[in-house]
Design a protein around this motif. Structure first.
Motif, short mmCIF file in Angstrom:
data_model
loop_
_atom_site.label_atom_id
_atom_site.label_comp_id
_atom_site.label_asym_id
_atom_site.label_seq_id
_atom_site.Cartn_x
_atom_site.Cartn_y
_atom_site.Cartn_z
N PRO A 502 38.92 44.66 52.83
CA PRO A 502 39.05 43.50 51.94
C PRO A 502 40.20 43.72 50.96
O PRO A 502 40.52 44.85 50.62
CB PRO A 502 37.71 43.47 51.20
N VAL A 503 40.80 42.61 50.51
CA VAL A 503 41.87 42.73 49.53
C VAL A 503 41.30 43.26 48.21
O VAL A 503 40.17 42.95 47.85
CB VAL A 503 42.60 41.38 49.35
N GLU A 504 42.12 44.09 47.53
CA GLU A 504 41.73 44.65 46.24
C GLU A 504 42.63 44.03 45.19
O GLU A 504 43.84 44.01 45.35
CB GLU A 504 41.92 46.17 46.28
N ARG A 505 42.03 43.47 44.14
CA ARG A 505 42.87 42.83 43.13
C ARG A 505 42.15 42.69 41.79
O ARG A 505 41.02 43.16 41.65
CB ARG A 505 43.38 41.49 43.65
N ASN A 506 42.81 42.04 40.82
CA ASN A 506 42.18 41.89 39.50
C ASN A 506 41.90 40.43 39.14
O ASN A 506 41.24 40.16 38.14
CB ASN A 506 43.02 42.58 38.42
N THR A 507 42.41 39.49 39.93
CA THR A 507 42.18 38.06 39.66
C THR A 507 41.95 37.36 40.98
O THR A 507 42.78 37.49 41.90
CB THR A 507 43.41 37.44 38.95
N VAL A 508 40.84 36.64 41.10
CA VAL A 508 40.55 35.96 42.36
C VAL A 508 40.11 34.53 42.09
O VAL A 508 39.40 34.26 41.13
CB VAL A 508 39.47 36.72 43.17
N GLY A 509 40.55 33.63 42.97
CA GLY A 509 40.16 32.23 42.85
C GLY A 509 38.76 32.02 43.41
O GLY A 509 38.51 32.34 44.58
#
Ligand SMILES: *[C@@H]1O[C@H](CO)[C@@H](O)[C@H](O)[C@H]1NC(C)=O
Ligand SMILES: *[C@@H]1O[C@H](CO)[C@@H](O)[C@H](O)[C@H]1NC(C)=O
Ligand SMILES: *[C@@H]1O[C@H](CO)[C@@H](O)[C@H](O)[C@H]1NC(C)=O
Ligand SMILES: *[C@@H]1O[C@H](CO)[C@@H](O)[C@H](O)[C@H]1NC(C)=O
Ligand SMILES: *[C@@H]1O[C@H](CO)[C@@H](O)[C@H](O)[C@H]1NC(C)=O
Ligand SMILES: *[C@@H]1O[C@H](CO)[C@@H](O)[C@H](O)[C@H]1NC(C)=O
Ligand SMILES: *[C@@H]1O[C@H](CO)[C@@H](O)[C@H](O)[C@H]1NC(C)=O
Ligand SMILES: *[C@@H]1O[C@H](CO)[C@@H](O)[C@H](O)[C@H]1NC(C)=O
Ligand SMILES: *[C@@H]1O[C@H](CO)[C@@H](O)[C@H](O)[C@H]1NC(C)=O
Ligand SMILES: *[C@@H]1O[C@H](CO)[C@@H](O)[C@H](O)[C@H]1NC(C)=O
Ligand SMILES: *[C@@H]1O[C@H](CO)[C@@H](O)[C@H](O)[C@H]1NC(C)=O
Ligand SMILES: *[C@@H]1O[C@H](CO)[C@@H](O)[C@H](O)[C@H]1NC(C)=O
Ligand SMILES: [Cu+2]
Length: 568
Positions: A502-509
């Motif tokens: 899965p994508v790893e990030r700090n902001t998700v819609g």
């Protein structure tokens, strides 16, 4: 005004041939008259620059950024996406991790960049000041560690913003007073410039000059206040290689979608020979709410540096335009977010929590507050707009949560009883909204033991119409293990979760009328803000905070506050 960025580099560590540096920056918060669209406004800036100066560092470096407030507003600066391991005092959201830096005061943000490389950004985190106070954070990989993709010929920041002809502090304060939606922006900008399609603005056009047959790394940042954006360059394909300073499996696309708070590195390969055309780059919103929004388009120019012989004829070249998805193209948005995958390689593994200690289910969306008796309000049915998580509309405290926690003086500041799930279950995405749209106001936080593995499902609501909400978590990256439309089904949806790459990030819609599931390890002690990065929703209360307790070991504890930490 002289440029006041002082960049002194001192050696802090030496191991092998890897150098770790301390980098010093000075940010002077000062007013500056800036003209766009034939309107001159006095705006709040860092060092008189708009957009603000880049922070350039290498993975492992320590940053010491002294912020001197020379304006009449209170301000703080947030280093968006920086993990801030044990250094929550440097995170920046006002009244969450620190009191604001008041007029005439200074504060040194002191943190290291650990295990991150790519593009992040910094911005003001007080009221709507981030509309003009923002800039890139460029993090190079450790020395001698190459990118996991072709080395670019050149790297170029592309920062999207929103320009308002009037003072944004007046706009949000008027909206909170009347209860209605705030005035929308007058233009979008690329690196501060609106481009050809606005009145009185064609000279303010961002130009990217390129050579044929080269690869360019575009460091894209969405610093817009209230709008997700589609971005495309005519006749060119982009290769996404990284989002939120995490490498992804590269994929090609004509258009990218980027929400406020998100960043992405993309490769742009130029045509092998000098083309007989000029190319426009364009961005315009992806808008899903029912309110009014700025539906205009920002342009920039991709210009090939012409061979000498052709010089005289370049002016006459045709100008090609990209075609962008429709303003409400949720199908594109969904396909795009499904393409984002972690590299999940031995060198860059995806450390996804496989088992979960703490499950949370949060509804996110808009609601209402009652109008004062002697007032006429401009929100839905004469109410005031509000927004909430699990029907709690966050009330900003008058002192910082982290200070209250650290000093053991939380009584009267916050309650540690944020709801695990909504107290009232209804058809969250149904077409008939509940008859009571009123929210509760409170300052509640959720407490997590150190290193808990967390799963959080965020569910959009249709109470005042569905809408995409880009949720940003401070202090952590998370894995986006699943998303879908309609109401989350706790029995069937987890079967389709991606726990591999899965994508790893700090902001998700959070999809409009849908849900998103994220997982993370609560391995960073401190108080961490989580909020919608549409600034208007944050102003209405779509925000909360997590308190991650100290672990047992000495290196699992929040460090004490610096002596210059501002007081309220
Ligand atoms: C901006 O322009 C106004 C009007 O010309 C002037 O009074 C003011 O001093 C200027 N402000 C700055 C920060 O230069
Ligand atoms: C920055 O923080 C580190 C870790 O707490 C500390 O050792 C160092 O003294 C601080 N530096 C400054 C200039 O405050
Ligand atoms: C918002 O827009 C309205 C309508 O154009 C205008 O009357 C009002 O002054 C604006 N508010 C601010 C704060 O600029
Ligand atoms: C740009 O794309 C259009 C449509 O695909 C194509 O017809 C045209 O030849 C291209 N022009 C250049 C200069 O690449
Ligand atoms: C943008 O909105 C305005 C006013 O709501 C409308 O008149 C115009 O047609 C819209 N433009 C586009 C490109 O959708
Ligand atoms: C998108 O907007 C168009 C008109 O601009 C409308 O016809 C269409 O129904 C909308 N689609 C969705 C999914 O809302
Ligand atoms: C509404 O009433 C309150 C107290 O009764 C008063 O302080 C306030 O000024 C009034 N507001 C307006 C807009 O009249
Ligand atoms: C506003 O009032 C109308 C008519 O009473 C009702 O149908 C609608 O649901 C209300 N909307 C909100 C947001 O309360
Ligand atoms: C929720 O509302 C939607 C749209 O009105 C409807 O299709 C769905 O069946 C409802 N779900 C439940 C569980 O009632
Ligand atoms: C909401 O409205 C429905 C039907 O209009 C009614 O049956 C129900 O009692 C109402 N609920 C509340 C809490 O007022
Ligand atoms: C929430 O706060 C607003 C003022 O911001 C107030 O008007 C409203 O009554 C409050 N709502 C509740 C349920 O306390
Ligand atoms: C600035 O912050 C201080 C401390 O929280 C507060 O007392 C003061 O009212 C604020 N001033 C403004 C103009 O927001
Ligand atoms: Cu939102």
């Amino acid at each position: 005004m002289a440029i006041l960025v002082a960049l002194l580099i001192t050696l802090c560590l030496l191991f092998g041939n890897v150098q770790c540096l301390t980098r010093h920056y000075e940010f002077n918060i000062q007013m500056k008259n800036v003209t766009r669209l034939c309107h001159t406004r006095s705006i709040v800036t860092v060092n008189g620059k708009f957009p603000g100066p880049p922070i350039v560092a290498r993975e492992g470096d320590r940053l010491l950024i002294k912020v001197n407030n020379h304006v009449s507003n209170n301000i703080t600066i947030h280093w968006h996406g920086i993990r801030q391991l044990r250094s929550g005092w440097a995170d920046g959201p006002a009244y969450i991790t620190q009191c604001p830096i008041q007029t005439g005061q200074s504060y040194v943000y002191n943190f290291t960049i650990t295990g991150q490389r790519g593009t992040l950004w910094w911005h003001a985190h007080f009221s709507w000041l981030r509309s003009t106070v923002y800039g890139p954070i460029i993090i190079h990989p450790t020395q001698n560690v190459p990118y996991p993709f072709e080395k670019p010929h050149k790297e170029v920041p592309i920062i999207f913003g929103e320009w308002f002809n009037t003072d944004t502090e007046a706009i949000i304060s008027q909206a909170l007073q009347t209860g209605g939606g705030p005035n929308v922006s007058d233009a979008y900008t690329i690196n501060g410039l609106p481009g050809l399609l606005y009145n009185c603005s064609s000279k303010d056009t961002f130009k990217l000059k390129v050579k044929p047959g080269k690869t360019y790394l575009l460091r894209i940042i969405n610093a817009a206040l209230n709008d997700e954006l589609f971005f495309s360059i005519a006749n060119h394909t982009l290769t996404t290689v990284d989002v939120d300073a995490i490498y992804v499996k590269p994929f090609q696309t004509n258009t990218i979608l980027i929400a406020p708070g998100q960043t992405s590195n993309v490769l742009l390969k130029t045509k092998p020979n000098f083309p007989k055309a000029k190319f426009l780059m364009m961005a315009r919103p992806y808008a899903t709410g029912s309110g009014t929004f700025d539906n205009s388009t920002v342009t920039g120019l991709l210009e090939y540096e012409s061979p000498k012989l052709l010089h005289h004829s370049v002016k006459k070249l045709p100008l090609l335009k990209p075609s962008l998805p429709a303003l409400n193209d949720t199908t594109f948005a969904t396909k795009f977010s499904n393409k984002l995958r972690s590299l999940a390689s031995p060198q860059f593994p995806a450390n996804v929590p496989k088992k979960v200690d703490k499950h949370f289910f949060f509804t996110v969306g808009l609601g209402t507050n009652p109008c004062d008796k002697n007032q006429t309000c401009q929100g839905p049915n004469g109410t005031k707009f509000a927004a909430s998580i699990n029907n709690v509309s966050f009330v900003q405290p008058t002192t910082a949560l982290l200070q209250a926690h650290f000093s053991g003086q939380s009584t009267g500041v916050y309650k540690a009883n944020f709801p695990f799930s909504p107290s009232h279950w209804f058809n969250f995405t149904g077409t008939t909204p509940p008859n009571n749209t009123m929210v509760n106001n409170d300052t509640r936080i959720m407490v997590l033991p150190f290193n808990a593995s967390v799963e959080l499902v965020m569910q959009d609501t249709s109470i005042l119409g569905t809408e995409s909400h880009p949720l940003h978590l401070h202090g952590f990256n998370f894995f986006v293990v699943g998303q879908g439309f309609g109401n989350y089904d706790p029995n069937n949806d987890p079967k389709n979760f991606n726990l591999v790459d899965p994508v790893e990030r700090n902001t998700v819609g959070v999809p409009p009328g849908g849900w998103v599931a994220i997982r993370f390890f609560a391995d960073n002690p401190g108080v961490w803000f989580m909020h919608c990065h549409l600034e208007v929703h944050t102003s209405w209360g779509l925000k909360m905070a997590w308190l991650v307790l100290d672990g047992k070991l000495p290196n699992q504890k929040l460090l004490p506050p610096p002596s210059d930490l501002p007081k309220c």
